[in-house]
Write a protein that holds these residues in place. Structure first.
Motif, short mmCIF file in Angstrom:
data_model
loop_
_atom_site.label_atom_id
_atom_site.label_comp_id
_atom_site.label_asym_id
_atom_site.label_seq_id
_atom_site.Cartn_x
_atom_site.Cartn_y
_atom_site.Cartn_z
N ALA A 123 3.76 2.95 9.61
CA ALA A 123 3.53 3.29 8.21
C ALA A 123 4.81 3.72 7.62
O ALA A 123 5.16 3.84 6.66
CB ALA A 123 2.73 4.70 8.33
N ASN A 162 1.34 2.38 3.48
CA ASN A 162 0.07 2.98 3.79
C ASN A 162 -0.65 2.03 4.91
O ASN A 162 -1.45 1.43 4.22
CB ASN A 162 -0.62 3.54 2.54
N ASP A 195 1.01 -1.20 0.01
CA ASP A 195 0.19 0.00 -0.05
C ASP A 195 0.74 1.21 -0.01
O ASP A 195 1.71 1.44 0.83
CB ASP A 195 -0.93 -0.05 1.19
N TYR A 207 8.37 3.33 3.20
CA TYR A 207 7.00 3.98 3.74
C TYR A 207 5.84 2.70 3.21
O TYR A 207 6.01 2.68 2.10
CB TYR A 207 6.77 5.25 3.13
N PHE A 263 2.14 5.19 -0.56
CA PHE A 263 1.96 6.90 -0.59
C PHE A 263 2.48 7.28 -1.72
O PHE A 263 3.63 7.47 -1.95
CB PHE A 263 2.93 7.30 0.69
#
Length: 340
Positions: free
Chosen positions: A202, A193, A151, A191, A153
């Motif tokens: 995160a 999400n 997931d 990073y 960013f």
């Protein structure tokens, strides 16, 4: 000059203060480089010879009197500041506390040191990455289902840029600009999400390794991992379980045998004695092609681990969030690790 000296002696005798600032001003007035005594000694050379003995003795008396007066005031036991609080000048100063390395830095440096002994060099890259280096070059073309495993960013103003989800992007950049053989480590922040909990965050830290040369085999990879786990954990028993990563083929998860000697061992290994520590595999030929390396001539292996996960195991810490809260009570426990 003798009369001036007598006036100064009288001023010194009559001076009295408890304020540290006034005492310091008095010291500067008489004993600093631009003070009265320096000025008088500079004029001493112009004193007639028949007066030099008397004036010289008077100057020495003035200097001694000024120094003793200041010392007496400072050591009188107490001095009062503007707020009415008394400060004891005889008390020792406040100790200067030395800091310690953060546990994440300690573990990162320890891992780097272990791999440096067998020829791995450091390579770093940007944390804001483009789609090509973070996904496509790593055998994750657009709409590939494996992209959903991470997931991401994305940068809102330009969806082609994102916060890197792994440090594998550093390996792509290195392979684009260097020719084999290459043996590198790429540590850094990444990073995802994800929801923040005791076991995930995160933002976290990864360290990945890459070795590309002629005739690199899976046996070479296993031997490297065997060496690493023995050096870091003091445990030499490992196992590799088949897994899937888009950029390696074949791929495996690496477990180290932690043992079942204590109740904690049972808890963290869920009664199996085994702990998963990283993923690895042979570099997929498509990845080598994407960076201009001939997979018919060269092969390679790659591995990667989360530094927080390794630190949780080494220090038996139950909550990953402790690493990011900067609680001094937590960080002080790692002062003994300053040397790493």
């Amino acid at each position: 000059m003798i009369e001036d000296i007598r006036q100064y002696l009288k001023e010194i005798e009559e001076f009295n203060a408890t304020d540290p600032k006034l005492i310091e001003d008095f010291r500067i007035k008489f004993l600093s480089k631009k003070g009265i005594l320096n000025d008088l000694f500079a004029k001493f050379k112009d004193v007639p010879n028949e007066q030099k003995r008397e004036v010289g003795q008077a100057l020495n008396t003035l200097k001694t009197s000024a120094a003793e007066k200041i010392e007496t005031l400072k050591s009188s036991g107490q001095s009062q500041d503007e707020g009415g609080v008394f400060e004891d000048f005889t008390r020792p100063g406040m100790p200067i506390e030395l800091g310690a390395r953060h546990p994440i830095s300690v573990v990162r440096n320890r891992i780097v040191e272990i791999f440096k002994r067998i020829g791995f060099a450091l390579s770093e890259g940007p944390e804001i990455e483009d789609d090509w280096h973070n996904f496509t070059a790593l055998n994750l073309p657009e709409y590939h289902p494996a992209r959903d495993m991470q997931d991401t960013f994305f940068i809102e103003k330009d969806p082609d840029f994102l916060l890197r989800t792994h440090t594998s992007s550093v390996q792509i950049r290195f392979m684009e600009n260097h020719k084999p053989p290459m043996r590198i480590l790429s540590p850094g922040r990444v990073y995802r999400n994800e929801a923040i909990s005791s076991r995930s965050h995160a933002m976290f830290h990864q360290i990945e390794g890459l070795y590309v040369d002629k005739n690199v085999s899976f046996a070479d990879l296993k031997q490297t991992l065997q060496y690493f786990t023995t050096e870091l954990f003091g445990k030499s028993k490992i196992r590799l379980r088949p897994s899937y990563f888009p950029f390696t083929e074949p791929s495996a998860e690496v477990d180290v045998y932690w043992g079942l000697e204590t109740e904690t061992d049972y808890r963290i290994t869920k009664g199996t004695g085994w702990l998963e520590i990283m993923g690895c595999g042979m570099v997929d030929p498509n990845v080598l092609k994407n960076v201009g390396i001939d997979p018919e001539e060269y092969s390679g292996y790659a591995f990667g681990m989360g530094i927080e996960r390794i630190a949780l195991l080494l220090y038996q810490i139950g909550d990953i969030r402790l690493y990011f809260e900067n609680d001094i009570r937590f960080l002080e426990q790692f002062e003994a690790e300053f040397g790493w």
